[in-house]
Motif scaffolding. Structure first.
Motif, PDB file in Angstrom:
ATOM      1  N   ARG A  14       6.764  -6.585  10.672  1.00 25.25           N
ATOM      2  CA  ARG A  14       6.389  -6.093  11.883  1.00 25.25           C
ATOM      3  C   ARG A  14       6.243  -4.593  11.810  1.00 25.25           C
ATOM      4  NH1 ARG A  14       7.824  -7.742  17.176  1.00 25.25           N
ATOM      5  NH2 ARG A  14       9.013  -9.603  15.877  1.00 25.25           N
ATOM      6  N   GLY A  15       7.115  -3.915  11.226  1.00 24.26           N
ATOM      7  CA  GLY A  15       6.872  -2.248  11.123  1.00 24.26           C
ATOM      8  C   GLY A  15       5.651  -2.039  10.312  1.00 24.26           C
ATOM      9  N   PHE A  16       5.268  -2.782   9.229  1.00 26.73           N
ATOM     10  CA  PHE A  16       4.049  -2.658   8.617  1.00 26.73           C
ATOM     11  C   PHE A  16       2.752  -2.652   9.335  1.00 26.73           C
ATOM     12  CE2 PHE A  16       0.616  -4.217   5.977  1.00 26.73           C
ATOM     13  CZ  PHE A  16       0.339  -3.576   5.058  1.00 26.73           C
ATOM     14  N   LEU A  17       2.955  -3.490   9.889  1.00 25.87           N
ATOM     15  CA  LEU A  17       1.523  -4.122  10.809  1.00 25.87           C
ATOM     16  C   LEU A  17       1.665  -3.061  12.184  1.00 25.87           C
ATOM     17  CD1 LEU A  17       1.486  -7.969  11.175  1.00 25.87           C
ATOM     18  CD2 LEU A  17       0.216  -6.393   9.603  1.00 25.87           C
ATOM     19  N   THR A  18       2.824  -2.670  12.605  1.00 25.48           N
ATOM     20  CA  THR A  18       2.793  -1.495  13.739  1.00 25.48           C
ATOM     21  C   THR A  18       1.961  -0.290  13.205  1.00 25.48           C
ATOM     22  OG1 THR A  18       4.680  -2.895  14.625  1.00 25.48           O
ATOM     23  CG2 THR A  18       4.095  -0.291  15.404  1.00 25.48           C
ATOM     24  N   ASP A  19       2.440   0.081  12.020  1.00 24.44           N
ATOM     25  CA  ASP A  19       2.130   1.218  11.314  1.00 24.44           C
ATOM     26  C   ASP A  19       0.283   1.214  11.295  1.00 24.44           C
ATOM     27  OD1 ASP A  19       4.379   2.317  11.506  1.00 24.44           O
ATOM     28  OD2 ASP A  19       4.745   2.058   9.172  1.00 24.44           O
ATOM     29  N   LEU A  21      -1.760  -1.385  12.821  1.00 22.42           N
ATOM     30  CA  LEU A  21      -2.655  -1.906  13.717  1.00 22.42           C
ATOM     31  C   LEU A  21      -2.100  -1.680  15.201  1.00 22.42           C
ATOM     32  CD1 LEU A  21      -3.443  -5.143  12.118  1.00 22.42           C
ATOM     33  CD2 LEU A  21      -4.967  -3.529  12.304  1.00 22.42           C
ATOM     34  N   GLY A  22      -0.899  -0.890  15.265  1.00 20.77           N
ATOM     35  CA  GLY A  22      -0.446  -0.538  16.652  1.00 20.77           C
ATOM     36  C   GLY A  22       0.450  -1.900  16.933  1.00 20.77           C
ATOM     37  N   GLY A  23       1.079  -1.729  18.162  1.00 22.59           N
ATOM     38  CA  GLY A  23       1.868  -2.779  18.533  1.00 22.59           C
ATOM     39  C   GLY A  23       1.138  -4.076  18.859  1.00 22.59           C
ATOM     40  N   GLY A  24       1.956  -4.996  18.485  1.00 20.62           N
ATOM     41  CA  GLY A  24       1.194  -6.461  18.770  1.00 20.62           C
ATOM     42  C   GLY A  24       2.135  -7.332  19.834  1.00 20.62           C
ATOM     43  N   ASP A  25       1.586  -7.671  20.909  1.00 18.22           N
ATOM     44  CA  ASP A  25       2.545  -8.678  21.866  1.00 18.22           C
ATOM     45  C   ASP A  25       2.776 -10.140  21.189  1.00 18.22           C
ATOM     46  OD1 ASP A  25       2.597  -6.391  23.802  1.00 18.22           O
ATOM     47  OD2 ASP A  25       0.809  -7.379  24.718  1.00 18.22           O
ATOM     48  N   ALA A  26       1.798 -10.588  20.527  1.00 17.97           N
ATOM     49  CA  ALA A  26       2.176 -11.740  20.037  1.00 17.97           C
ATOM     50  C   ALA A  26       2.270 -11.563  18.293  1.00 17.97           C
ATOM     51  CB  ALA A  26       0.842 -12.820  19.874  1.00 17.97           C
ATOM     52  N   PHE A  27       3.272 -12.010  17.891  1.00 13.24           N
ATOM     53  CA  PHE A  27       3.531 -12.043  16.504  1.00 13.24           C
ATOM     54  C   PHE A  27       4.161 -13.439  15.806  1.00 13.24           C
ATOM     55  CE2 PHE A  27       6.770 -10.436  13.013  1.00 13.24           C
ATOM     56  CZ  PHE A  27       5.910 -10.550  12.144  1.00 13.24           C
ATOM     57  N   GLU A  28       3.196 -14.191  15.379  1.00 12.59           N
ATOM     58  CA  GLU A  28       3.558 -15.403  14.775  1.00 12.59           C
ATOM     59  C   GLU A  28       3.150 -15.488  13.227  1.00 12.59           C
ATOM     60  OE1 GLU A  28       1.868 -18.186  17.090  1.00 12.59           O
ATOM     61  OE2 GLU A  28       3.081 -17.943  18.830  1.00 12.59           O
ATOM     62  N   PHE A  29       3.898 -16.426  12.496  1.00 14.45           N
ATOM     63  CA  PHE A  29       3.268 -16.540  10.991  1.00 14.45           C
ATOM     64  C   PHE A  29       3.547 -17.952  10.398  1.00 14.45           C
ATOM     65  CE2 PHE A  29       7.144 -14.290  11.053  1.00 14.45           C
ATOM     66  CZ  PHE A  29       8.152 -15.158  10.204  1.00 14.45           C
ATOM     67  N   GLU A  30       2.587 -18.377   9.822  1.00 12.29           N
ATOM     68  CA  GLU A  30       2.782 -19.724   9.090  1.00 12.29           C
ATOM     69  C   GLU A  30       2.459 -19.609   7.563  1.00 12.29           C
ATOM     70  OE1 GLU A  30       1.332 -24.344  10.204  1.00 12.29           O
ATOM     71  OE2 GLU A  30       0.616 -22.615  11.122  1.00 12.29           O
ATOM     72  N   ARG A  31       3.059 -20.335   6.756  1.00 10.78           N
ATOM     73  CA  ARG A  31       2.701 -20.609   5.392  1.00 10.78           C
ATOM     74  C   ARG A  31       1.426 -21.519   5.413  1.00 10.78           C
ATOM     75  NH1 ARG A  31       3.640 -24.154   0.933  1.00 10.78           N
ATOM     76  NH2 ARG A  31       3.598 -22.945  -0.883  1.00 10.78           N
TER      77      ARG A  31
END
Length: 348
Positions: A14-19, A21-31
């Protein structure tokens, strides 16, 4: 089975992507469970559909699973004729998620593994697909590495001989675990033959290292490649190593296939419209301007590399780092491939 929570530190990502791409309301991940080397995780971050690439958990061979290398070459190729996904960022700080990793934009289309999509199923389209695959490979090999900043990406001189040495080392690493279950003497014979027959002089250029159909994404509405993936084994080296690897997976109509090779290797290139291996070599010579000599050596090297990868997969399975049925299949699959490779060395 490895799951998404094992692969992703949610707070770290979350911190990496915020730095970046900016904040993201949706955050999901799947292998994504189709790969057999680096791990792939699909990530939704706000309006961005992303792919995260990281090494698998557990012990690995020393030089395998280099995601930073993969990122470096794709970043360099962003503005070239070689189609690659748009990169987002790389993290070399292992404190963030316990490993190095990178993210890129997700591409949508067809990945051709063991069967072709219905829209390819006519001879003319199959020929177009083959031409696209070969011409894209020639584009990779024709990249001006100095111009894109990859001039120090490796040393082409002696590359092919080092490949033999590298894959022998990987096999020996795996043998430390796998020989308790079964031996593969043919594999050592193939390694000796390759050492005796490796060319000392060869062309140099950017090589992908794993160029085959299932590392390509085809655009959803045309037989064009949208992106070349899986660059972890890329380097500056002998382009014919890439061609030999492609030929290993390019099956001809007359090939004698066992049940295991039919399971491990795609069979669709036997269908009407796809060129033969010899024709692929001719197409590559025309597209690249190179002359292909000693194609047998490069096909044997490709088979040896597949055996090395398979033996490492089997070692990971025995270590308990994977429960993949494909990895387990390597108990029988590697000896069979090694016997086939040894037979190739005896061809006249």
């Amino acid at each position: 089975m490895t799951d998404s929570d094992e692969l992703v530190d949610e707070d770290g990502l979350r911190g990496f992507l915020t730095d970046r791409l900016g904040g993201g309301d949706a955050f999901e991940f799947e292998r994504h469970d189709e790969g057999f080397s680096n791990e792939t995780v699909f990530v939704s971050w706000g309006d961005h559909d992303l792919v995260l690439r990281r090494p698998p958990p557990g012990e690995t061979a020393e030089t395998a699973h280099d995601v930073v290398r993969e990122y470096t070459v794709m970043e360099a190729l962003q503005e070239t004729e070689v189609p690659v996904p748009r990169t987002v960022g790389v993290c070399r700080n292992r404190d963030v998620m316990g490993c190095e990793f990178y993210t890129m934009e997700r591409l949508y289309g067809d990945v051709v593994r063991f069967s072709e999509p219905d829209r390819f199923a006519d001879p003319e389209t199959r020929r177009e697909v083959a031409e696209e695959v070969v011409e894209t490979l020639a584009s990779i090999h024709g990249t001006d590495v100095e111009d894109v900043g990859l001039g120090d990406f490796g040393n082409p001189q002696g590359f092919t001989r080092r490949q033999v040495e590298r894959w022998t080392e990987q096999i020996e690493w795996a043998f430390d675990t796998t020989t308790d279950e079964r031996n593969v003497p043919a594999l050592r014979e193939v390694g000796d033959w390759l050492e005796d027959n490796a060319p000392d002089d060869h062309a140099g250029g950017l090589v992908h290292g794993d160029y085959k159909f299932d590392n390509l994404i085809f655009e959803p509405d045309a037989p064009r490649i949208a992106g070349v993936l899986d660059w972890e084994m890329s380097a500056l080296g002998d382009p014919l190593c890439d061609l030999g690897w492609l030929l290993f997976f390019w099956r001809d109509e007359g090939d004698d296939e066992s049940k295991i090779t039919r399971t491990m290797l795609p069979q669709f290139t036997k269908k009407e419209g796809y060129p033969s291996r010899d024709e692929v070599v001719g197409m590559y010579e025309e597209a690249s301007g190179m002359t292909v000599e000693n194609a047998r050596f490069y096909r044997v090297l490709a088979a040896y590399k597949m055996c090395a990868l398979g033996e490492m997969f089997y070692a990971r399975y025995l270590m308990g780092n994977s429960d993949s049925s494909f990895y387990a299949m390597m108990e029988e699959g590697v000896p069979l491939l090694a016997d086939n490779a040894l037979s190739m060395t005896e061809e006249t």
